[in-house]
Design a protein around this motif. Structure first.
Motif, mmCIF file in Angstrom:
data_model
loop_
_atom_site.group_PDB
_atom_site.id
_atom_site.type_symbol
_atom_site.label_atom_id
_atom_site.label_comp_id
_atom_site.label_asym_id
_atom_site.label_seq_id
_atom_site.Cartn_x
_atom_site.Cartn_y
_atom_site.Cartn_z
ATOM 1 N N PHE A 74 -10.847 -32.385 85.134
ATOM 2 C CA PHE A 74 -10.179 -31.430 84.239
ATOM 3 C C PHE A 74 -8.801 -31.022 84.760
ATOM 4 O O PHE A 74 -8.329 -29.924 84.470
ATOM 5 C CB PHE A 74 -11.027 -30.168 84.041
ATOM 6 N N SER A 75 -8.161 -31.889 85.486
ATOM 7 C CA SER A 75 -6.885 -31.543 86.114
ATOM 8 C C SER A 75 -5.714 -32.068 85.293
ATOM 9 O O SER A 75 -5.547 -33.283 85.146
ATOM 10 C CB SER A 75 -6.820 -32.122 87.531
ATOM 11 N N VAL A 76 -4.914 -31.152 84.764
ATOM 12 C CA VAL A 76 -3.696 -31.543 84.057
ATOM 13 C C VAL A 76 -2.698 -32.155 85.038
ATOM 14 O O VAL A 76 -1.966 -33.087 84.705
ATOM 15 C CB VAL A 76 -3.074 -30.329 83.339
ATOM 16 N N ARG A 77 -2.708 -31.646 86.260
ATOM 17 C CA ARG A 77 -1.811 -32.182 87.289
ATOM 18 C C ARG A 77 -2.115 -33.658 87.554
ATOM 19 O O ARG A 77 -1.202 -34.487 87.641
ATOM 20 C CB ARG A 77 -1.988 -31.364 88.564
ATOM 21 N N ASN A 78 -3.391 -34.019 87.658
ATOM 22 C CA ASN A 78 -3.751 -35.421 87.875
ATOM 23 C C ASN A 78 -3.496 -36.261 86.625
ATOM 24 O O ASN A 78 -3.204 -37.455 86.724
ATOM 25 C CB ASN A 78 -5.216 -35.525 88.284
ATOM 26 N N PHE A 79 -3.613 -35.651 85.444
ATOM 27 C CA PHE A 79 -3.277 -36.365 84.215
ATOM 28 C C PHE A 79 -1.797 -36.757 84.224
ATOM 29 O O PHE A 79 -1.440 -37.886 83.873
ATOM 30 C CB PHE A 79 -3.595 -35.484 83.008
ATOM 31 N N ILE A 80 -0.943 -35.834 84.644
ATOM 32 C CA ILE A 80 0.488 -36.123 84.728
ATOM 33 C C ILE A 80 0.754 -37.195 85.780
ATOM 34 O O ILE A 80 1.612 -38.068 85.601
ATOM 35 C CB ILE A 80 1.271 -34.832 85.036
ATOM 36 N N LYS A 81 0.022 -37.147 86.891
ATOM 37 C CA LYS A 81 0.173 -38.196 87.897
ATOM 38 C C LYS A 81 -0.190 -39.563 87.318
ATOM 39 O O LYS A 81 0.433 -40.577 87.655
ATOM 40 C CB LYS A 81 -0.708 -37.892 89.108
ATOM 41 N N GLY A 82 -1.205 -39.588 86.442
ATOM 42 C CA GLY A 82 -1.555 -40.836 85.779
ATOM 43 C C GLY A 82 -0.448 -41.337 84.877
ATOM 44 O O GLY A 82 -0.164 -42.545 84.823
ATOM 45 N N VAL A 83 0.205 -40.413 84.165
ATOM 46 C CA VAL A 83 1.340 -40.794 83.323
ATOM 47 C C VAL A 83 2.480 -41.325 84.189
ATOM 48 O O VAL A 83 3.130 -42.327 83.851
ATOM 49 C CB VAL A 83 1.811 -39.587 82.478
ATOM 50 N N GLN A 84 2.734 -40.672 85.317
ATOM 51 C CA GLN A 84 3.791 -41.134 86.219
ATOM 52 C C GLN A 84 3.464 -42.507 86.803
ATOM 53 O O GLN A 84 4.345 -43.351 86.969
ATOM 54 C CB GLN A 84 4.003 -40.112 87.338
ATOM 55 N N LEU A 85 2.188 -42.728 87.110
ATOM 56 C CA LEU A 85 1.783 -44.042 87.610
ATOM 57 C C LEU A 85 2.025 -45.116 86.562
ATOM 58 O O LEU A 85 2.551 -46.197 86.867
ATOM 59 C CB LEU A 85 0.304 -44.004 88.008
ATOM 60 N N ALA A 86 1.648 -44.843 85.307
ATOM 61 C CA ALA A 86 1.896 -45.803 84.233
ATOM 62 C C ALA A 86 3.394 -46.045 84.049
ATOM 63 O O ALA A 86 3.827 -47.187 83.811
ATOM 64 C CB ALA A 86 1.270 -45.288 82.927
ATOM 65 N N LEU A 87 4.184 -44.988 84.166
ATOM 66 C CA LEU A 87 5.645 -45.120 84.075
ATOM 67 C C LEU A 87 6.170 -46.045 85.166
ATOM 68 O O LEU A 87 6.977 -46.959 84.907
ATOM 69 C CB LEU A 87 6.278 -43.734 84.198
ATOM 70 N N LEU A 88 5.700 -45.838 86.381
ATOM 71 C CA LEU A 88 6.145 -46.655 87.509
ATOM 72 C C LEU A 88 5.737 -48.113 87.328
ATOM 73 O O LEU A 88 6.526 -49.038 87.567
ATOM 74 C CB LEU A 88 5.560 -46.085 88.801
ATOM 75 N N GLU A 89 4.499 -48.337 86.913
ATOM 76 C CA GLU A 89 4.011 -49.699 86.697
ATOM 77 C C GLU A 89 4.800 -50.387 85.582
ATOM 78 O O GLU A 89 5.107 -51.579 85.667
ATOM 79 C CB GLU A 89 2.523 -49.664 86.351
#
Length: 721
Positions: free
Chosen positions: A322-337
């Protein structure tokens, strides 16, 4: 404490002195990415979007937490002001400590950002004396006292004589260690407040407000209350209550579960020493909905996620932390990839920059454009002469790509307002046919044509049973959504929508009732019944009855206008909510590798461990361990040999047979003569090495002791990696 194990031992794990290095986008790009000729431009675009995500998210989090943080600040000011006036004893006993119970929810990774903002606001506007502590650093009472005093006094605190001597030797040049007690803290506080109160002789005293600020409270924040040792917490509160007349202490409890946690952890004799006020933050799902709406579902953010990647990130959010912070990290990871693996991501930027970058594309990147699935479909639809020009003329291809990029930006500009309008209409219906949250509707639109969905068709039928006032209200909300959009097509749609609203408002309901006296009764009353809780069978029955009545009766002027308005909405949906895969060059903006995101975010430790034990060469890079048939070399580490041998056994493994097989393999690795009498014999060294390898496998969870046979162990894992 009794244990049952193959071997007995005590394992000590010391934390590494070096901090783990955080991977930055620049480090990732320097590792070599596909299409290196424009890697610098892509890195710059990626960095800008990365920073934008981080900044916008922090701003959103601050806005969402603003209300509760302001309430906490008011609470601390009120308690501080009340304590410094004569009515303090009337409002609370002298031994009571003002305490704010802050219920933040189970999204624990997001709490750090909230407490950081709270600490900064307290230090800026209420008090400079703020200390934040966590359970992992306060295992005993002396550790808790030490952390609180160090962070309040900004000095070295010695718990015992040995620590005091070490502190003097280590930090003697910077700080002098002080004794760990609240009496020391009281003396320090009195010294600090006297310095702030002392002013120029003969000068008049300041106002009462300033006097209050000269005796600021001492705030202690417990970030994760549930994780604290209850006994440690109880003793700390009891000690603090004895100093409350000398020290204006305040507590803030960070609670992840329920306020009843305080009663479960603290007995009445301790909790009665606290004057507790409850503060409730917004739910994590509300935070996520706001982040998706303000960050992802906007035309200002050129990078996009396809439906599968979005589903992976939302699933991890809902079923993991339930972490919005980790959700954003996932978006950043997809951006980087995306920027690392897609050379054409150089076009994933604002419209003007993208069109400029198109003209600077190399011949190799133009060839990559021709290989995109969406561009291949585009070429197939063109005339033969145009196809030849696109395939052979780079200049013409660039001009066409500029137009296609412009069309893609127009699509996004029109997509999100119409998506919001459709969500406004359907979320007001019973049972939420297309989902209550806008992200659910967005996922449906990403996957296929939403107007072909059965839920969409059911929603349109339900909308055609709305009463006049309800329809006007919903259409007005849609007009408010379309109002700020600067798009020619959206402005035309807004004009038409306002005309329909004007006609609906001017409609003479009395004349409509005279024309068809029973229509309003048959149309609106079933709709009111549908707003109530009903089952699926009753819903289908009512819809069928409404269809029958509509066929047999003449439509009223209101029904004609209602159908016209909903047909207009349906036409907007079909024009602007087509899936992104149907638009040419969507690959430059949309990231679609859900498997990569899942692999990075969903840790699979068992698979990694089995891969390391099966193929030690790829981790150790030792040529002696390299094998071609996939087997493990006899020169491999003992645990790899033991693991390989245990794969050949069944559910129960005989330790004697296992030891003999291990000894045979190790003897071959040592170069012993296979024909000698001592080959494969078990000596003390091999026996000790084997026991250690078996103990490590047990620690990793591959085997366990069993009571069925004393000389056997049970195998716990099955299947390959």
């Amino acid at each position: 404490m009794s244990t049952s194990s193959v071997s007995k031992g005590c394992f000590v794990f010391k934390p590494s002195a070096k901090k783990r290095k955080t991977l930055s986008p620049k480090d990732y790009f320097s590792d070599g990415c596909e299409g290196a000729e424009n890697s610098d431009v892509r890195f710059k675009l990626c960095q800008d979007l990365w920073d934008k995500i981080k900044t916008d998210t922090e701003v959103l989090q601050d806005e969402l937490n603003r209300k509760i943080l302001d309430s906490l600040l008011d609470f601390t000011r009120k308690c501080s002001s009340t304590r410094q006036h004569s009515d303090w004893a009337l409002q609370m006993r002298a031994s009571e400590i003002p305490t704010a119970a802050l219920v933040l929810g189970v999204n624990v990774p997001d709490h750090d950002m909230t407490f950081q903002s709270l600490s900064e606001l307290l230090q800026q506007s209420v008090t400079p004396h703020v200390a934040s502590v966590q359970a992992k650093e306060c295992g005993a009472l002396k550790h808790l006292m030490k952390r609180v005093l160090e962070r309040l006094m900004d000095t070295v605190v010695a718990v015992d004589d040995d620590e005091e001597e070490a502190a003097e030797q280590t930090n003697g040049q910077v700080h002098k260690s002080v004794h760990c007690s609240l009496n020391t803290l009281c003396d320090w506080y009195n010294t600090v407040t006297k310095k702030s109160n002392s002013g120029t002789p003969g000068k008049k005293r300041s106002s009462p407000v300033k006097d209050e600020q000269q005796q600021p409270p001492v705030v202690v924040i417990f970030k994760d209350l549930e994780a604290f040792n209850p006994r440690v917490l109880q003793d700390f509160i009891l000690i603090c209550s004895r100093y409350i007349d000398r020290l204006p202490l305040m507590f803030i409890f960070g609670i992840a579960t329920s306020p009843s946690t305080i009663q479960h952890m603290l007995p009445h004799s301790v909790s009665s020493l606290l004057c507790i006020e409850l503060f409730q933050s917004l739910s994590c799902t509300q935070h996520l909905a706001t982040v998706i709406d303000k960050l992802i579902l906007t035309n200002d953010f050129p990078f996009k996620l396809n439906s599968k990647v979005m589903q992976v990130l939302i699933s991890i959010f809902l079923y993991h932390d339930f972490s919005v912070r980790n959700f954003i990290k996932g978006v950043q990871l997809a951006l980087l990839e995306h920027f690392h693996s897609q050379p054409l991501s150089v076009l994933c930027c604002k419209k003007k920059d993208a069109q400029l970058n198109v003209m600077q594309l190399s011949h190799r990147n133009l060839e990559r454009i021709k290989q995109l699935p969406s561009f291949k479909r585009y070429i197939e639809k063109q005339e033969p002469q145009e196809q030849a020009s696109l395939l052979n003329d780079d200049t013409h291809l660039k001009e066409v790509c500029k137009k296609l990029i412009k069309d893609l930006h127009k699509y996004h500009k029109n997509y999100y307002p119409i998506l919001s309008c459709l969500h406004t209409l359907t979320s007001s219906l019973p049972r939420y046919p297309l989902g209550k949250q806008i992200r659910e509707l967005h996922l449906t639109c990403l996957e296929k044509n939403v107007w072909e969905n059965e839920d969409y068709q059911s929603a349109m039928k339900l909308l055609k049973m709305l009463a006049k006032d309800e329809l006007i209200t919903l259409l007005q909300r849609c007009a408010e959504i379309l109002q700020p959009v600067k798009s020619k097509k959206i402005k035309e749609a807004l004009v038409h929508l306002e005309e329909l609203l004007a006609k609906l408002k001017q409609l003479d309901t009395a004349a409509a009732a005279e024309t068809s006296p029973t229509v309003e009764e048959t149309i609106t009353s079933p709709m009111k019944n549908l707003q109530k809780k009903t089952d699926l069978f009753q819903l289908q029955k009512t819809l069928l009855e409404m269809n029958e009545s509509r066929r047999s009766k003449k439509l009223s002027p209101f029904e004609v206008l209602r159908n016209e308005a909903l047909d207009f909405i349906d036409d907007l949906v079909k024009k602007h909510l087509s899936p992104p895969e149907s638009h040419t060059l969507n690959e430059v903006c949309y990231y679609s590798s859900s498997a990569t995101v899942r692999r990075h975010l969903n840790a699979t430790p068992r698979t990694c461990i089995q891969a390391a034990l099966s193929s030690p060469y790829y981790y150790l890079q030792n040529e002696n361990l390299k094998t071609e048939d996939g087997s493990v070399s006899n020169a491999a580490p003992d645990i790899c040999i033991a693991y390989k041998l245990h794969l050949e056994c069944g559910r129960l493994i005989n330790l004697c047979d296992w030891l003999e097989a291990y000894s045979t393999v190790v003897s071959a690795a040592e170069g012993n003569d296979p024909d000698s009498d001592n080959f494969g014999k078990v000596d003390d060294v091999k026996h000790a090495r084997f026991i250690r390898a078996v103990s490590e496998l047990e620690f990793l969870g591959f085997i366990k002791s069993t009571k069925q046979k004393t000389d056997h162990v049970a195998r716990l894992t099955w299947g390959g990696c």
